[in-house]
Motif scaffolding. Structure first.
Motif, short mmCIF file in Angstrom:
data_model
loop_
_atom_site.label_atom_id
_atom_site.label_comp_id
_atom_site.label_asym_id
_atom_site.label_seq_id
_atom_site.Cartn_x
_atom_site.Cartn_y
_atom_site.Cartn_z
N PRO A 59 41.38 39.02 52.43
CA PRO A 59 40.21 38.30 52.88
C PRO A 59 39.72 37.83 53.78
N TYR A 61 30.50 28.52 49.75
CA TYR A 61 31.77 28.36 48.71
C TYR A 61 31.31 26.69 48.13
N LEU A 70 34.38 36.23 46.73
CA LEU A 70 35.75 35.95 46.67
C LEU A 70 36.09 37.52 45.87
N ILE A 71 35.19 38.28 45.28
CA ILE A 71 35.43 39.53 44.57
C ILE A 71 36.25 40.76 46.49
N ASN A 83 39.23 27.29 48.04
CA ASN A 83 38.36 27.41 46.47
C ASN A 83 36.87 27.82 46.55
N ASN A 84 36.43 26.62 47.62
CA ASN A 84 36.62 25.41 48.32
C ASN A 84 35.69 23.83 46.98
N LYS A 126 36.94 39.51 48.29
CA LYS A 126 38.69 39.33 49.50
C LYS A 126 39.82 39.83 47.59
N LEU A 127 39.60 39.69 46.98
CA LEU A 127 40.45 40.72 45.96
C LEU A 127 41.72 41.26 47.34
N LYS A 147 28.96 32.97 46.34
CA LYS A 147 30.08 32.69 46.26
C LYS A 147 31.12 34.06 45.11
N ILE A 148 30.66 34.50 44.28
CA ILE A 148 31.46 35.64 43.44
C ILE A 148 31.56 37.10 44.70
N SER A 184 43.92 36.37 48.51
CA SER A 184 44.03 37.95 47.78
C SER A 184 45.27 37.71 47.09
N LEU A 207 41.31 34.57 44.23
CA LEU A 207 40.69 35.49 44.57
C LEU A 207 40.98 35.10 46.18
N LYS A 208 40.38 34.24 46.87
CA LYS A 208 39.99 33.91 47.68
C LYS A 208 41.13 34.29 48.38
N ASP A 243 37.98 32.43 54.70
CA ASP A 243 38.30 33.78 55.44
C ASP A 243 39.95 34.64 55.63
N LEU A 244 41.04 33.77 55.70
CA LEU A 244 42.38 34.47 56.02
C LEU A 244 42.89 34.60 55.23
#
Lengths: 413, 413
Positions: free
Chosen positions: A311, A368, A304-305, B290-291, A307-308, A300-301, B264, B261-262, B67-68
């Motif tokens: 996305p 997620y 996420l990172i 988050n999710n 996507k910074l 998950k991490i 962006s 993060l998710k 992822d959008l």
């Protein structure tokens, strides 16, 4: 045995299929296969996750030194404690780590540490699969180098005794091993048809050190050492030119996002590596810098990172592939996929959990939101090692008790 | 009731103490208190975690659109689905979220959504504690504004009927509510002695929009609206001047690292906020971004992302305080601490888990490695809502079944 009525993660999708297992291998995937069966109704079956970089027995140092800069962490805490390690410590530390990995869905790990014969014992006993490297720290001392090679070859022989223990050579890093030593290791890997596991470009300091000494970036400096047999852990700081070298040489990468955040190392350029078709797999690193071996957290991490920046980077399906199929490829083993001819290393997830519902997109839910408690059964090499969350090959309570005792003793020795 | 023989998280440390509970409150903390007891031997007791920003019933949209980019996510997926929401959906979506929260150690949440009377029903039935805001979207339309205020006051009255449902006003954001409307809400909050929950400075686009319209940064634009009764969710993009305004006005912040993060959105300057003594608490945001509602994940991820700049940022103890004590302060409730006079909202962690051993530093282990399965019992308002991982106030399987049905229907309506 036939695993019937379950959903399975198959070629990037979740589909309903039965799985036939013979011995330790998957031999058939299909609909309505008949035979002695395990009823997987209501369950989702994934290939076991593959952790491609860890130092397993560092479980003993979990929580011992946190929230510190890398140098202080290593020099004042980790190295002094490690210098007092004994074989028995590593055996129990490995068992503790294996308990944690099985309970969180990892069925194979890639380990670099010391006293690896003891970790091999723990692997054999627990039923998990492990790829083991003796971490070679040569420090440009030829005598030390010879001793490290001797120990590596000893571990290689031990690993060959069991089907679930694989061996890799483990030169620690370009700043702890001379180029000459690395090239010797490369020759040995070729001779014995083995692979190599090494840390490269974890921190900016490391990159600066190599640049200062050799007037080159680490991957340029390592260019004649690198090839498709090399798995690099970290690879955080890379230039475009270095990415090109990794691509040309078919080098494999183990991405360690949690450890790299915790020690302020940085964020590896994974989207760029993937765009260049470089094989990226996922590792937790040791528990002194994570501090967990639950690779679903790292999954998950990782998502996420990256996507910074965007996305759309690393969607859930891509992430799951990185932690399964790519892990198998990184370790050159037939694992990480539910396919004919692959080892029957599988995890069984009970879908009746709030964290996995509703089921708009099960792959998203796995990456997620899944609580790892939903992983009920774990099979490695065709045999169950956990059923209904109870590890059946090991005595969990005894291991916790023993490691508590050893860990206290270790830091006070 | 006396909770005996356990370790407790007390004033920033882990110590052995008994806890005496009378009705719904902690009345005494001490050694060897006598009386009818719950034996907490081998357990660690923490105050229940406080989730200070979520949209609970969005569980129904978990995994529906991942992822959008934020705009595409909102406009093409979330808003169209939400426009078809009914009260019954929100009731079941809230129950699903409450199951997930209790199982992962959250005992109080701060929710902004629609049909909040239905979420209130779910809170009352489940035994959890909730702070509920009707999300007001006025869009500079006075008639719409009046309707939103009417609905808010209706929810306020409903919340007053139960001790575990608190009310906050919930103007959605400065880009969906006019300044005039926000000032009206401020007056109402003063009149009824209530607090305000609002989104501000989540994305760069939002900041740019306000700058373009008002030639000011969001916190400057909001300066006369802000005071110690306001809790801001996100606060990702802040100038030094805006941080000064938050400090001067004693505004409280809910940090939402995973959602930020998710989607962006960025990384909120939490170390700077803490240095300025601004109250920072922790929120998951909704499960569509988050999710998960497992706030222990957010706790670890918060620690990690702020270490990217400096490994000494946000140590484990600071993080745990943010998710407990600061959460209580953010919601103006006597929760998040094990102290005399506080509500008996407690979670009981079984320490016999590989993920919590060895015990060099239990607070580190809780923040960085604990599997949430180790949370065995959860108490809210002096009553157990989960024992031995079974939720005793709700029928988990029925809720999962029902929400699956509703979620499928919702996106196909």
């Amino acid at each position: 045995m036939i695993i019937k009525n379950g959903l399975i993660y198959y070629r990037g999708e979740i589909v309903k299929r039965d799985i036939e297992i013979e011995g330790n291998k998957i031999v058939r995937i299909g609909k309505n296969i008949e035979g002695e069966s395990y009823n997987a109704e209501g369950k989702l079956i994934l290939p076991g996750l593959v952790n491609t970089h860890t130092h397993l027995a560092m479980t003993l140092l979990r929580g011992y030194a946190d929230d510190l800069p890398l140098n202080e962490w290593l020099e004042n805490y980790i190295w002094p404690a490690e210098s007092k390690l004994k074989g028995e410590d590593v055996y129990y530390g490995s068992l503790l780590g294996i308990v944690e990995m099985i309970k969180s869905g990892t069925t194979c790990f890639n380990d670099m540490y010391f006293f690896m014969d003891k970790t091999a014992d723990a692997v054999v006993e627990s039923g998990i699969r492990g790829v083991l490297s003796h971490g070679c720290i040569e420090l440009s001392d030829p005598k030390k180098g010879e001793r490290e090679i001797k120990e590596s070859l000893r571990i290689m022989k031990i690993c060959e005794k069991n089907d679930r223990t694989e061996f890799m050579f483990g030169p620690h890093a370009p700043y702890t091993c001379s180029k000459e030593f690395l090239m010797k290791i490369k020759d040995l890997a070729d001779k014995y048809k083995k692979y190599i596991h090494i840390h490269v470009s974890e921190t900016e300091n490391e990159v600066k050190g190599i640049e200062k000494q050799y007037k080159m970036k680490p991957m340029e400096y390592l260019e004649d050492f690198l090839n498709e047999n090399v798995l690099i852990a970290h690879a955080v700081h890379l230039t475009e030119k270095e990415i090109k070298i990794l691509k040309e040489k078919n080098v494999k990468v183990s991405h360690n996002p949690v450890s790299n955040l915790k020690l302020s190392s940085g964020i590896a350029p994974v989207p760029e590596l993937l765009k260049n078709d470089i094989l990226v797999s996922l590792g937790t690193d040791g528990t002194a810098s994570n501090n967990s071996l639950n690779i679903f957290e790292d999954l998950k991490i990782m998502a996420l990172i990256h996507k910074l920046k965007d996305p759309k980077n690393l969607n859930a399906n891509e992430c799951l592939k990185i932690a399964t199929e790519n892990g198998g490829k990184a370790l050159n083993l037939k694992i990480g996929k539910i396919e004919e001819g692959y080892f029957a290393d599988l995890i069984f997830i009970d879908l009746r959990s709030a964290s996995l519902n509703p089921e708009h997109n099960l792959i998203s839910n796995i990456v997620y939101s899944m609580d790892t408690e939903s992983i009920k059964d774990v099979m490695v090499d065709g045999k169950f090692v956990m059923q209904n969350r109870k590890i059946i090959t090991l005595d969990e309570e005894k291991i916790i008790e023993k490691t508590e005792e050893i860990a206290k003793d270790l830091v006070n020795r």
